[in-house]
Design an enzyme around this catalytic site. Structure first.
Site, PDB file in Angstrom:
ATOM      1  N   THR A   1       0.898  -1.153  -0.036  1.00  0.00           N
ATOM      2  CA  THR A   1      -0.103  -0.060   0.076  1.00  0.00           C
ATOM      3  C   THR A   1       0.889   1.253  -0.116  1.00  0.00           C
ATOM      4  O   THR A   1       0.493   2.204  -0.359  1.00  0.00           O
ATOM      5  CB  THR A   1      -0.851  -0.084   1.395  1.00  0.00           C
ATOM      6  OG1 THR A   1      -2.002  -1.102   0.884  1.00  0.00           O
ATOM      7  CG2 THR A   1      -1.715   1.242   1.420  1.00  0.00           C
TER       8      THR A   1
ATOM      9  N   TYR B   1       6.205 -11.512   5.411  1.00  0.00           N
ATOM     10  CA  TYR B   1       5.135 -10.934   4.589  1.00  0.00           C
ATOM     11  C   TYR B   1       4.683 -11.811   3.774  1.00  0.00           C
ATOM     12  O   TYR B   1       5.523 -11.857   2.504  1.00  0.00           O
ATOM     13  CB  TYR B   1       5.475  -9.436   4.215  1.00  0.00           C
ATOM     14  CG  TYR B   1       4.763  -8.622   3.613  1.00  0.00           C
ATOM     15  CD1 TYR B   1       3.292  -9.100   3.232  1.00  0.00           C
ATOM     16  CD2 TYR B   1       4.931  -7.239   2.976  1.00  0.00           C
ATOM     17  CE1 TYR B   1       2.398  -8.104   2.779  1.00  0.00           C
ATOM     18  CE2 TYR B   1       4.295  -6.530   2.118  1.00  0.00           C
ATOM     19  CZ  TYR B   1       2.739  -6.894   2.170  1.00  0.00           C
ATOM     20  OH  TYR B   1       2.076  -5.943   1.625  1.00  0.00           O
TER      21      TYR B   1
ATOM     22  N   LYS C   1       3.028 -11.335   8.638  1.00  0.00           N
ATOM     23  CA  LYS C   1       1.661 -10.560   7.720  1.00  0.00           C
ATOM     24  C   LYS C   1       1.337 -11.467   6.664  1.00  0.00           C
ATOM     25  O   LYS C   1       2.038 -11.617   5.633  1.00  0.00           O
ATOM     26  CB  LYS C   1       1.941  -9.207   7.472  1.00  0.00           C
ATOM     27  CG  LYS C   1       0.881  -8.541   6.895  1.00  0.00           C
ATOM     28  CD  LYS C   1       1.106  -7.193   5.994  1.00  0.00           C
ATOM     29  CE  LYS C   1       0.138  -6.573   5.369  1.00  0.00           C
ATOM     30  NZ  LYS C   1       0.419  -5.446   4.598  1.00  0.00           N
TER      31      LYS C   1
ATOM     32  N   VAL D   1      -3.118  -5.501   9.421  1.00  0.00           N
ATOM     33  CA  VAL D   1      -2.585  -4.191   8.773  1.00  0.00           C
ATOM     34  C   VAL D   1      -3.328  -3.620   7.541  1.00  0.00           C
ATOM     35  O   VAL D   1      -3.334  -4.242   6.584  1.00  0.00           O
ATOM     36  CB  VAL D   1      -1.123  -4.792   8.200  1.00  0.00           C
ATOM     37  CG1 VAL D   1      -0.230  -3.752   7.720  1.00  0.00           C
ATOM     38  CG2 VAL D   1      -0.275  -5.539   9.190  1.00  0.00           C
TER      39      VAL D   1
END
Lengths: 296, 296, 296, 296
Positions: free
Chosen positions: B37, B125, B153, B198
Site C-alpha cells: 500500500t 510478509y 503478515k 495491517v
C-alpha cells in the site's frame, strides 16, 4: 458426500447405506452428492445416475438432497438434472464448464440458457481452482436476478470474495443462500452471516460441523472458537497426509474406511492411500478420539 | 501507510505530516511504511530512505514503526534495514524476492542468510499474488525457529492458509504474531485468535479498524458484525472504482486527497484517478459520511 | 476437425459431409475428430458417438481417422474408445483428465491403467492451458515405454517443450510420432524433425497446410517461409476477431459458414459470432482471396 | 552475459575479464549485461553500476553493449540508464515492472513516460514468467510508434506470440528488431525472419550460437538442424541438473566455473550447485567435448 465405490464403475452399496445413515444421524440439514468431494467428474454417467437413484431412496426425504450436475456438456448437465428431479432430488448444483476458458459474458449467457431447461432450483458452485473460471461477484449479481437460482456455494477459499458477495447481494436478494466450501471457514462465515457450509469433514463427523454451524448462527463466540479448533485438528491431521493436492480427498476416504463406514476406493486419476499413508491416518484418528471400525 | 507523493521522486511532506497525525489520532497500535500500500517497490531507494527518516521523526516513538525492506536484492534489503534501525524503527518486514521464481528450500536458505544481517526484529510478509511465491506453512514453521523472526503478515486472502499457520504455530511458538492483510478479514481473523491486522483503510478511517480489532479481541460478536459491515461499505464503494487491479490503491489515495489529508500522486506504473473516477470516489465518501477537506 | 452443429445436440449432417470432402480433397494425411477444435468436451456423449459413426462412414478409410476420447471419467473414455474401434477408427487421442489437479505420478498411473483397456493405439494430447496439467517430458519418456502409445500431439505452444521431447525420445523411441498443435508452429516444427501438425486451419484451407508440411519435410526453406507467412495471414486476420479467448474457434467456424461449408453454430459455453464480428470475418476472407459460398 | 561474482556484493573481476574475452572471441554481435541470466534483480544497485563500468571498459567498443535497466522503480531505472550512457553503453533493455500487476494501458503509459527520460535507445524485454506481465502484441505495436524504441527481446518461449509480433510489425516497422530469448528457439526464429537471439549458452560456447545464427540467416536448413541438435545437447545436459526452476542458471554458472572461466557464486535467492550436482555438470561437459579448466 463422498461417493463410496467398490470399483471404478461400481458403487459400494452397503457402504453408501452406512454413510447416509451416519451423516443423517449427525443432524445435517441437507446432503449434496456429486460434488468435488464426491469425485463426480471422475465417475461415468451411468454410475452418477445410479448414485442419485440409490441415495434418494436412502435419504427418503428426511433431509433435502442436492445433486451436482457440473459437466462440460450443457446437454449432459440437463439430462442429469432431469434424472435427479425424477428421482426426487430437491435442487441441483452447477460449477462453470471446466475445459474451455470462457469469459464472464459467456458464463452469464451459458447459465441464462441453462436455467430454463432445469426442472429444479439451482445453486451455483464457485470452484476456481478446479474450473479455472470464477463467478465474478458482478456476474453473481446478474445471475441472481434469474428465477430459479437460489444460492451459491463458494469453494474459492477467499473470504474477501465471499464477503463481497454478501455485501452485493444483501440488499437485492437477502434470501439468496451463500454457503462456504472449506470447512476451515465455516465458523467465521456463519458468524458473519453466511447461510451455512458444505463440509467434506461432515462425512466423518457430521455432528461436529452441525454444532459449529449452530454455535456460529447463535453468535456463541467462545463455542465457535473451541469447535473451530477441533475442525482444524481434523484438517491438520487427516487431510495433510501424503504429497499430492489430492491428499484431502484421499485422507477423507481413507478415514471413512478405517472407521468401517465405507470403502476408500477412488476413481482415476486418483487412487487410495497405500499402507504407509494409511498408518498415518489411523494414528491421527486415534489421537483425535475416533473409534476405528471393523474394516480398519 | 500510503506514501504521500508530490512527484515520482518527491514526498508530499505536509501531507505526510497530516497523515501520520491522522493515523495516530485514530488510535492505531503501530505504523507500517514501505509495504504494498506504500508503493514501496515503485519508489527509488533514495526516496525510501527519506520516507523512513521523516516518518520516524514524525512518529517520535508514540507507536512502533515497522519498515518494509522487501527487495529483489539481498544487499539492498540489508542496507535499508540498517538505515531503518539507525533512524529508530522498531522492526522490519520482508516479502520473498519477487523476480526469480525461487522454491521453498531456496526461500528458507535466503531468510536464513538474511536474518543474521538484520539489526531489527523481522516480520515475514506473505503476498503471493505480487511475489509469485508463498511462504508454505511448513516453511514458516521452520523459519519460526530462527531467533529474530517475530511474526508474519498474511496478505494471501486465504483464511484456510491463515488458520493452518495458527494451527501449526500455536504449540511451538504461541508468541509468534500473525497479522492479516486484507481488512475485509480483520474481524474474523481476530475473533479466531489472530494478533491483529495491517489495514490499508486505516489510512482513511483509523478509528474504525481499531474499534473492529478491539471488539473482535474482546469476542463481542454483534459489534464485530456491525463494524465489519462498515469496513465492507468502504471496501465495496471506495476500492471498486475503476477497472484495473490497481483500483484499490488508486481509490484509497484518491479518497485521502479528497479528504484533504495528502496528495493522490502515484508512482509509475500507476497514476492517480482521473476526473471521472474521482467523482465516483467523492460521491462514495459523501454517502459514507466523510467530510470532504479543502483539497477536494 | 470442427464439429458442424445445427443445434446444441444436433449435427449439421450436410455440413459434415461437405466438410469431410473439403478436407480430404485438400490432401490431408488424417482426420482428427473430437479434439478441442471439435468442441468435444461441450458435446453430449450421444452426439459424440453419432459424430464418430457418421464421420467414419464418410471418410470410408480414405485417410486414417483419429478420435479424441478425453474425458474426466476413465470409464466414459474407455466406452468412447470402444465405440470408435467398432466404427472403424484408427487411433484414439487423450488429454489428461481436466477437473481434478492430478500430479505426474498420478498421471502416469492413470495412463498405465487406461492403455490396457483401449482397443486402439493411443496418442497423448498435451493441452495444458485447458487441462491445467502438462505431460512432463520425463512422464512422456516413461509412458513411451508402454506398448500401445504411438505418439503425442503438443498444443502447449512451447517449442522449448517440444524440442525437449524430441531430444529425449529420439534415441529411445525414434518411431514415436510428435505432432504440433498450433498451426503457426507447423513450419518450424517439421523443419526440425516433427512428424507433422494437427492444424485447425486445415478445416478452412487444407491444401495450404499440406503444402507447408511437405515443404518443411523436404527442407525447402524459402517455400516454408512463404507458406508460413500465409498461415500467419489466416491466423492474424480470422482468429483475432472478437474479444474472448474463444475467438480462434468462433472465427474458424464463422469462416467455414461464410464459405458455405458448414454451420457456425457452437455448443455452450460459446456462441457463434454476431453480425459485427461476422462482417469482419467476411472482409478478412475477401482480403485473403477466399470465395464466399452461398451460405454467407 | 552472466555476472561473475566472488560474493553477494563483489564482482569476480578476473573472471569478468576472462568471460568478456571468451565471448568476444566467439564472434558474438553484441553483449547484454544485467538481464535475467545476469541475475540483475538480485544484485545491489552499487554492484550493478560497477559491472556496467567494468564491462564497458573491457568491451571497449568492440561490440555493442546493451544494459538491462529493469526495475520496479521508474526512478532507479532512469538512474541506471544514465549511468550506462555515461559509461559508453549502446542501448538499454527493459522488462515491465514486476511487483504490482499492471494492465496493458498502464504499461503503455509507463513506457511512454520512460522513453523521453532515457539517454539511449530502448529494447523491450518480454519475460512474463518472471514479471507476471506480458507485452501484448497490440501493446508492442503501439509502443513501436515511439521514437527511441528499437526492438524487443522475447523470452516468453511462445513462438506463436513471436510470429504474431513479426506479422504485426513487418509492415509498419520492418526495422524493428525482434530477438528470441530461449536458445532452443534460435534456429527456427531466425529461419523465419527473427533478427537474432540472446542466448545464455553463448557464455559457454559463443561460437556455436553465432554459427547457428549465421546458418539460419543464410537459410542453410541442414546446418541449422545439426547445430540446433548441439544446442539441445547443452540444454538437455547442462540445464537439467538439479530440481528447482533455477537449475538453468545454476548449471550455466557451474559449467563456466568448471571450464575455468569465472566463479559460480550466485546472489541470493539462489546458491551455486553443491558437489553432487557439480559432478553431473562435469560429466556432461566431458560428454559434450568441453575441456575442463584449471578451476574445475
Amino acid at each position: 458426500m463422498v461417493t463410496p465405490l467398490s470399483g471404478r464403475d461400481a458403487l459400494d452399496v452397503p457402504g453408501l447405506e452406512r454413510l447416509v445413515e451416519h451423516i443423517i444421524a449427525g443432524g445435517v440439514h441437507g446432503i449434496f452428492v456429486l460434488g468435488s468431494t464426491g469425485e463426480a467428474p471422475s465417475l461415468g454417467h451411468r454410475l452418477q445416475k445410479e448414485l442419485v437413484e440409490r441415495t434418494s431412496k436412502l435419504v427418503a426425504g428426511r433431509v433435502p438432497l442436492l445433486v451436482g450436475i457440473s459437466d462440460t456438456s450443457f446437454t449432459d448437465s440437463v439430462t442429469l438434472a432431469q434424472h435427479a428431479a425424477e428421482r426426487g432430488a430437491d435442487a441441483v448444483v452447477l460449477a462453470p464448464p471446466y475445459y474451455f476458458p470462457a469469459d464472464q459474458p459467456e458464463l452469464v449467457e451459458y447459465i441464462g440458457h441453462l436455467v430454463p431447461e432445469l426442472p429444479l432450483p439451482l445453486f451455483l458452485y464457485n470452484m476456481p481452482s478446479f474450473t479455472k473460471l470464477s463467478f465474478d461477484p458482478e456476474t453473481v449479481v446478474r445471475l441472481a436476478e434469474l428465477p430459479g437460482i437460489v444460492g451459491l456455494k463458494d469453494s474459492s477459499g477467499s473470504m474477501t470474495y465471499f464477503h463481497r458477495l454478501q455485501f452485493l447481494l444483501s440488499k437485492e436478494r437477502p434470501d439468496f443462500a451463500l454457503f462456504v466450501g472449506p470447512e476451515e471457514l465455516l465458523g467465521e462465515a456463519v458468524l458473519l452471516g453466511a447461510s451455512g457450509g458444505v463440509c467434506g469433514g461432515a462425512n466423518l463427523k457430521p455432528q461436529l460441523y452441525v454444532d459449529l454451524y449452530e454455535a456460529a448462527a447463535a453468535g456463541e463466540h467462545d463455542r465457535v472458537a473451541e469447535l473451530h479448533e477441533r475442525v482444524m485438528q481434523i484438517s491438520g491431521n487427516i487431510y495433510q497426509v501424503g504429497r499430492h493436492p489430492s491428499r484431502y480427498l484421499k485422507g477423507l476416504k481413507c478415514a471413512l474406511d478405517c472407521l468401517g463406514i465405507c470403502s476408500d476406493f477412488m476413481a482415476e486419476p486418483f487412487h487410495k492411500f497405500r499402507a504407509e499413508e494409511r498408518e498415518k491416518v489411523i494414528e491421527a484418528l486415534g489421537k483425535l478420539g475416533f473409534s476405528l471400525g471393523e474394516r480398519a
